[in-house]
Scaffold this motif. Structure first.
Motif, PDB file in Angstrom:
ATOM      1  N   ASP A  32       0.829  -1.197   0.000  1.00  0.00           N
ATOM      2  CA  ASP A  32       0.000   0.000   0.000  1.00  0.00           C
ATOM      3  C   ASP A  32       0.874   1.262   0.000  1.00  0.00           C
ATOM      4  N   SER A  33       1.936   1.249   0.772  1.00  0.00           N
ATOM      5  CA  SER A  33       2.869   2.370   0.801  1.00  0.00           C
ATOM      6  C   SER A  33       3.507   2.592  -0.572  1.00  0.00           C
ATOM      7  N   GLU A  36       1.050   4.225  -2.941  1.00  0.00           N
ATOM      8  CA  GLU A  36       0.993   5.669  -2.676  1.00  0.00           C
ATOM      9  C   GLU A  36       2.213   6.371  -3.295  1.00  0.00           C
ATOM     10  N   LYS A  37       3.381   5.743  -3.188  1.00  0.00           N
ATOM     11  CA  LYS A  37       4.609   6.311  -3.769  1.00  0.00           C
ATOM     12  C   LYS A  37       4.481   6.443  -5.288  1.00  0.00           C
ATOM     13  N   SER A  40       2.224   9.322  -6.162  1.00  0.00           N
ATOM     14  CA  SER A  40       2.739  10.646  -5.814  1.00  0.00           C
ATOM     15  C   SER A  40       3.726  11.103  -6.888  1.00  0.00           C
TER      16      SER A  40
END
Length: 160
Positions: A32-33, A36-37, A40
């Motif tokens: 999930d991280s 998001e990266k 972004s």
């Protein structure tokens, strides 16, 4: 129980995720991280998820992959690609409706040696529960079969 891992690379505007072994809930915070990266950055031309070495994949991970596809279409207008050569994994993806939200191919990913392991992340039980709930809500939104399959789990998670 054998473990799994997720590897990641960015190569010339293409983000590559490679799932190896048994990919389960324990890897979802890192996944999930990474999602998001990816979003972004917004300066990429493709997302490829390599499942050629995946032995099994749980529903939470599938939900996060669906999230990745939905974000990709919303934010950059791209349909991500899933690479699978395992007939069982391919059947699972199709049964979940992934052929509607991904390009599914059986061609290997170039530059496998460019990949690095995602770092593990320790999350609280509440954060993990929220990620599991989000992932399953996304799966339920893909089709009626998924809605029926995961309704009880989502209801139970919402009550806890």
């Amino acid at each position: 129980m054998s473990s799994g891992k997720i590897q990641f690379a960015e190569m010339g505007g293409t983000f590559v995720l490679k799932f190896i072994g048994e990919v389960r809930l324990t890897l979802c915070s890192a996944l999930d991280s990474t999602i998001e990266k990816i979003f972004s950055a917004l300066n990429f031309s493709a997302i490829v998820i390599d499942l050629t070495e995946t032995r099994s994949i749980d529903s939470t991970t599938l939900g996060l992959l669906a999230k990745l596809s939905i974000l990709s279409r919303q934010k950059v207008g791209l349909l991500p690609t899933l690479v699978t050569t395992n007939a069982d994994i391919t059947r699972l993806l199709q049964s979940m409706g992934f052929d509607q939200v991904f390009n599914i191919v059986n061609s290997p990913v170039p530059c496998a040696d460019c990949l690095t392991d995602l770092p593990s992340q320790d999350e609280s039980e509440a954060v993990v529960r929220d990620k599991v709930l989000e992932a399953h809500r996304i799966l339920m939104s893909l089709n009626e079969s998924n809605r029926e399959a995961f309704h009880d789990l989502v209801s139970a998670l919402e009550r806890s």
